[in-house]
Design a protein around this motif. Structure first.
Motif, mmCIF file in Angstrom:
data_model
loop_
_atom_site.group_PDB
_atom_site.id
_atom_site.type_symbol
_atom_site.label_atom_id
_atom_site.label_comp_id
_atom_site.label_asym_id
_atom_site.label_seq_id
_atom_site.Cartn_x
_atom_site.Cartn_y
_atom_site.Cartn_z
ATOM 1 N N ARG A 142 1.483 12.600 -5.571
ATOM 2 C CA ARG A 142 0.211 11.884 -5.735
ATOM 3 C C ARG A 142 0.475 10.780 -6.639
ATOM 4 O O ARG A 142 0.001 9.414 -6.414
ATOM 5 N N ALA A 143 1.341 10.941 -7.572
ATOM 6 C CA ALA A 143 1.500 9.880 -8.714
ATOM 7 C C ALA A 143 2.215 9.059 -7.925
ATOM 8 O O ALA A 143 2.147 7.699 -8.401
ATOM 9 N N CYS A 144 3.220 9.294 -7.245
ATOM 10 C CA CYS A 144 3.931 8.203 -6.488
ATOM 11 C C CYS A 144 3.428 7.190 -5.473
ATOM 12 O O CYS A 144 3.555 6.192 -5.180
ATOM 13 N N VAL A 145 2.366 7.676 -4.870
ATOM 14 C CA VAL A 145 1.506 6.940 -3.938
ATOM 15 C C VAL A 145 0.134 6.372 -4.517
ATOM 16 O O VAL A 145 -0.423 5.398 -3.894
ATOM 17 N N SER A 146 -0.204 6.494 -5.856
ATOM 18 C CA SER A 146 -1.294 6.179 -6.419
ATOM 19 C C SER A 146 -1.361 4.606 -6.721
ATOM 20 O O SER A 146 -2.323 4.193 -6.722
ATOM 21 N N ARG A 147 -0.133 4.059 -7.158
ATOM 22 C CA ARG A 147 -0.112 2.744 -7.332
ATOM 23 C C ARG A 147 0.025 1.747 -6.094
ATOM 24 O O ARG A 147 0.064 0.561 -6.131
ATOM 25 N N LYS A 148 -0.014 2.478 -4.719
ATOM 26 C CA LYS A 148 0.572 1.912 -3.604
ATOM 27 C C LYS A 148 1.511 0.767 -3.593
ATOM 28 O O LYS A 148 1.463 -0.263 -3.163
ATOM 29 N N ASP A 149 2.708 1.173 -4.355
ATOM 30 C CA ASP A 149 3.824 0.488 -4.329
ATOM 31 C C ASP A 149 4.944 0.980 -3.642
ATOM 32 O O ASP A 149 5.160 2.236 -3.690
ATOM 33 N N LYS A 150 5.403 0.089 -2.536
ATOM 34 C CA LYS A 150 6.470 0.617 -1.829
ATOM 35 C C LYS A 150 7.466 1.617 -2.507
ATOM 36 O O LYS A 150 8.170 2.418 -1.966
ATOM 37 N N ALA A 151 8.190 0.853 -3.478
ATOM 38 C CA ALA A 151 9.138 1.400 -4.476
ATOM 39 C C ALA A 151 8.740 2.876 -4.747
ATOM 40 O O ALA A 151 9.756 3.693 -4.784
ATOM 41 N N ASP A 152 7.575 3.249 -5.333
ATOM 42 C CA ASP A 152 7.124 4.391 -5.661
ATOM 43 C C ASP A 152 7.122 5.140 -4.406
ATOM 44 O O ASP A 152 7.230 6.465 -4.631
ATOM 45 N N ALA A 153 6.489 4.586 -3.417
ATOM 46 C CA ALA A 153 6.212 5.536 -2.337
ATOM 47 C C ALA A 153 7.288 6.124 -1.547
ATOM 48 O O ALA A 153 7.409 7.230 -0.964
ATOM 49 N N GLU A 154 8.405 5.142 -1.672
ATOM 50 C CA GLU A 154 9.906 5.939 -1.321
ATOM 51 C C GLU A 154 10.168 7.361 -2.103
ATOM 52 O O GLU A 154 10.886 8.151 -1.690
ATOM 53 N N LYS A 155 9.646 7.357 -3.233
ATOM 54 C CA LYS A 155 10.179 8.351 -4.031
ATOM 55 C C LYS A 155 9.371 9.837 -3.513
ATOM 56 O O LYS A 155 9.792 10.889 -4.083
ATOM 57 N N VAL A 156 8.695 9.692 -2.724
ATOM 58 C CA VAL A 156 7.869 10.810 -2.298
ATOM 59 C C VAL A 156 8.791 11.510 -1.201
ATOM 60 O O VAL A 156 8.942 12.726 -1.319
ATOM 61 N N MET A 157 9.586 10.949 -0.497
ATOM 62 C CA MET A 157 10.756 11.552 0.140
ATOM 63 C C MET A 157 11.775 12.304 -0.834
ATOM 64 O O MET A 157 12.105 13.448 -0.331
ATOM 65 N N THR A 158 11.791 11.691 -2.089
ATOM 66 C CA THR A 158 12.834 12.660 -2.871
ATOM 67 C C THR A 158 11.908 13.890 -3.267
ATOM 68 O O THR A 158 12.594 15.093 -3.458
ATOM 69 N N VAL A 159 10.715 13.620 -3.348
ATOM 70 C CA VAL A 159 9.745 15.063 -3.769
ATOM 71 C C VAL A 159 9.995 15.908 -2.827
ATOM 72 O O VAL A 159 10.241 17.212 -2.855
ATOM 73 N N MET A 160 10.239 15.346 -1.425
ATOM 74 C CA MET A 160 9.904 16.410 -0.453
ATOM 75 C C MET A 160 11.543 16.973 -0.214
ATOM 76 O O MET A 160 11.260 18.297 -0.043
ATOM 77 N N ALA A 161 12.631 16.333 -0.509
ATOM 78 C CA ALA A 161 13.608 17.007 -0.696
ATOM 79 C C ALA A 161 13.767 18.108 -1.743
ATOM 80 O O ALA A 161 14.391 18.912 -1.205
ATOM 81 N N TYR A 162 13.135 17.757 -2.850
ATOM 82 C CA TYR A 162 13.266 18.796 -3.883
ATOM 83 C C TYR A 162 12.386 20.099 -3.372
ATOM 84 O O TYR A 162 12.971 21.246 -3.727
ATOM 85 N N ALA A 163 11.283 19.664 -2.727
ATOM 86 C CA ALA A 163 10.489 21.027 -2.226
ATOM 87 C C ALA A 163 11.291 21.714 -1.181
ATOM 88 O O ALA A 163 11.370 22.882 -1.345
#
Length: 580
Positions: free
Chosen positions: A310-331
């Motif tokens: 949620r923190a990765c997408v809260s700022r609506k920034d593409k660079a941060d949005a890509e980090k959600v995929m990293t979170v998914m990988a960690y999960a």
């Protein structure tokens, strides 16, 4: 009696030394505000500017990560406790080295030699005999500290402990080793009532660092308790302005440098990661999350992953949005399967943030993949997992709608009518509301492929939703499109059904295009009388026939038997009405 010079010096020191930084949050009287501290360490362009702007007072107010940044800017070691790092920064920025507390360190203090003082008393005939306990002050302070701690008077206890460490601690002239139970008694007093609402967080942090300096072990239960309760959901992880992420990190650093290993449990790390994510420190929260999963082999709760995503997408920034995929990988590395996590609320939150990130990245396929994974989850009855993910939050609902719309538009461009219909059905199943443009694209795609039955079915579904107030009414041109494809495919029954639906929806027999379509069907069968009736009905309804209308009526005269006289009459009427 002879007075040792050290005793005289210590007496003068106790009377004249200025106060040091307290364990508790310092008063703002005579001290720079936090804004001044931040301005002193931000927006620096060169090393000299940093050295000139920092003062001893400002350095004492810096938080854990601010001290680390200042040390990194000077290419200095960032390890150790917060106190050790501040000493390192003072030496680099101000040339101040840690010194023992003695009377000689106090500028402007005049120290009288013990022998001279003894000789002066003898001249006056005064003799002194010291029968007092030389350890009285030390013992009395310890007694007071233990008493205040037992009563949970943490503020008084920390003040007394500060006085004891300055007077008898390692940095003093005598350099005694203060007993471990003294530190622990004050620490336990600070721990009451969840660090007294985090007000005692800084005091607890300082005590832990002093224990590390003394070489004492920090109990794991106390360390975990203090770190967790110094964090909350306020700005920068604070609780009403007290504690926070930096305080927790400073405690964690003290535990890392303790003489015996301190076992920091999974919940404590999770609390730090969540607090960092909520305060906007995305990269740092990802670093700690990776450390939990990869280095420590923890399996964090799905809520931790969801908070970071949620923190990765809260700022609506593409660079941060890509980090959600990293979170998914960690999960996934932690043992979670995306096809099953939607059975829990936190798992659906994680997938919903993945959908939002996919929309920000304009990756339609990835977003639909997350929803498909949610659909496979069991235990979501009576709803399906994908519907719950799509409607998890307004942001997730918007992202899901945009992803489906984009997929339908792309399928329509590729003339893939089956895919457009399937995607529209999924939108409705997932509780999403298709826009009129989405409906039109699906209907037009089916009509273009001459799929009259499917086009009619989609249109009638649209009409039914419009009756329920869940969609806008289909426009007349969409009815005309379906009527036309039904005529092309020879589906007269469907044509009548669509015309009836149009009349019920718009309370009209149609427009010029509708009548022209009907004329075309009649002209094909050579029914000139019916064609004339339709044109008369158009004129009575205030709809002016077009050149297409008249040419269609003339075409009806070509069928056998040919009616040239009627065709001529239509030409005359067209000219009389100046239709060209």
């Amino acid at each position: 009696m002879k007075f040792p010079s050290s005793a005289v010096a210590n007496l003068l020191l106790a009377m004249t030394a200025t106060s040091a930084v307290a364990f508790m949050p310092a008063s703002h009287n005579g001290r720079p505000s936090l804004a001044v501290v931040k301005s002193a360490v931000a927006d620096q362009t060169d090393t000299n500017a940093k050295v000139d702007s920092l003062t001893a007072d400002i350095i004492s107010r810096l938080r854990f990560r601010e001290v680390q940044k200042e040390l990194e800017r000077r290419a200095l070691d960032t390890s150790g406790t917060l106190s050790a790092m501040k000493d390192r920064l003072r030496e680099a920025a101000l040339g101040m080295k840690p010194t023992k507390m003695s009377a000689e360190n106090i500028e402007g203090t005049h120290v009288v030699d013990g022998d001279a003082l003894e000789e002066a008393f003898k001249k006056t005939g005064i003799n002194f005999e010291d029968t007092s306990d030389p350890d009285f002050e030390y013992k009395n302070l310890v007694k007071e500290i233990m008493s205040k701690s037992e009563m949970n008077h943490w503020k008084s206890a920390t003040r007394k402990l500060r006085k004891l460490t300055r007077r008898f601690g390692k940095a003093s002239v005598e350099g005694r080793s203060i007993p471990e139970d003294v530190y622990m008694s004050v620490l336990r007093a600070c721990m009451e009532d969840r660090l007294h609402g985090a007000r005692a967080a800084e005091s607890a942090r300082k005590i832990m660092e002093l224990m590390v300096d003394e070489g004492y072990e920090i109990p794991s239960d106390a360390a975990n308790f203090c770190i967790r309760n110094s964090l909350d959901d306020g700005p920068n992880g604070t609780h009403e302005g007290f504690g926070g992420v930096d305080t927790a990190l400073a405690m964690l650093a003290a535990c890392d440098h303790a003489p015996a290993p301190v076992s920091i449990v999974e919940d404590t790390y999770a609390k730090i990661v969540t607090a960092m994510a909520l305060s906007g420190s995305v990269d740092e929260s990802l670093h700690f999350l990776r450390d939990m999963v990869v280095e420590k082999s923890f399996t964090p709760n799905l809520q931790v992953f969801a908070d970071v995503a949620r923190a990765c997408v809260s700022r609506k920034d593409k660079a941060d949005a890509e980090k959600v995929m990293t979170v998914m990988a960690y999960a996934k590395a932690a043992g979670y399967e995306l096809d099953s996590v939607a059975s829990t609320v936190d798992g659906r939150a994680l997938l919903a943030n993945g959908v939002i990130a996919a929309e920000l990245l304009d990756n339609v396929g990835l977003g639909l993949r997350f929803l498909s994974a949610a659909k496979k989850a069991k235990g979501c009855e009576p709803d399906s997992g994908d519907a719950l993910v799509s409607t998890h939050s307004p942001a997730a609902q918007r992202a899901s709608t945009l992803l489906h719309r984009g997929a339908i538009f792309k399928a329509a461009q590729d003339n893939s009518w089956q895919l457009t219909v399937k995607l529209l059905e999924l939108m409705l199943e997932r509780g999403l509301t298709p826009s009129p443009a989405v409906w039109r694209n699906v209907v037009n795609c089916c009509a273009k492929a001459e799929k009259s039955r499917k086009a009619t079915s989609v249109l009638l579904d649209w009409v039914e939703l419009a009756k329920q107030g869940r969609a806008e009414k289909p426009p007349l041109r969409t009815f005309n499109t379906v009527v036309n494809v039904c005529e092309v495919c020879g589906e007269e029954d469907l044509t009548i059904k669509v015309l009836d639906a149009m009349k019920e929806t718009h309370d009209t027999e149609g427009n010029l295009i509708t009548f022209n379509i009907a004329l075309k069907r009649l002209a094909r069968s050579g029914n000139t009388a019916a064609c004339e009736g339709i044109i008369i009905g158009m004129l009575q309804g205030g709809i002016e026939p077009s050149v297409v209308t008249y040419t269609t009526a003339i075409a009806a005269c070509v069928a056998e038997p040919k009616k040239s006289d009627i065709a001529v009459e239509w030409i005359k009427r067209m000219r009389s009405r100046r239709v060209q």
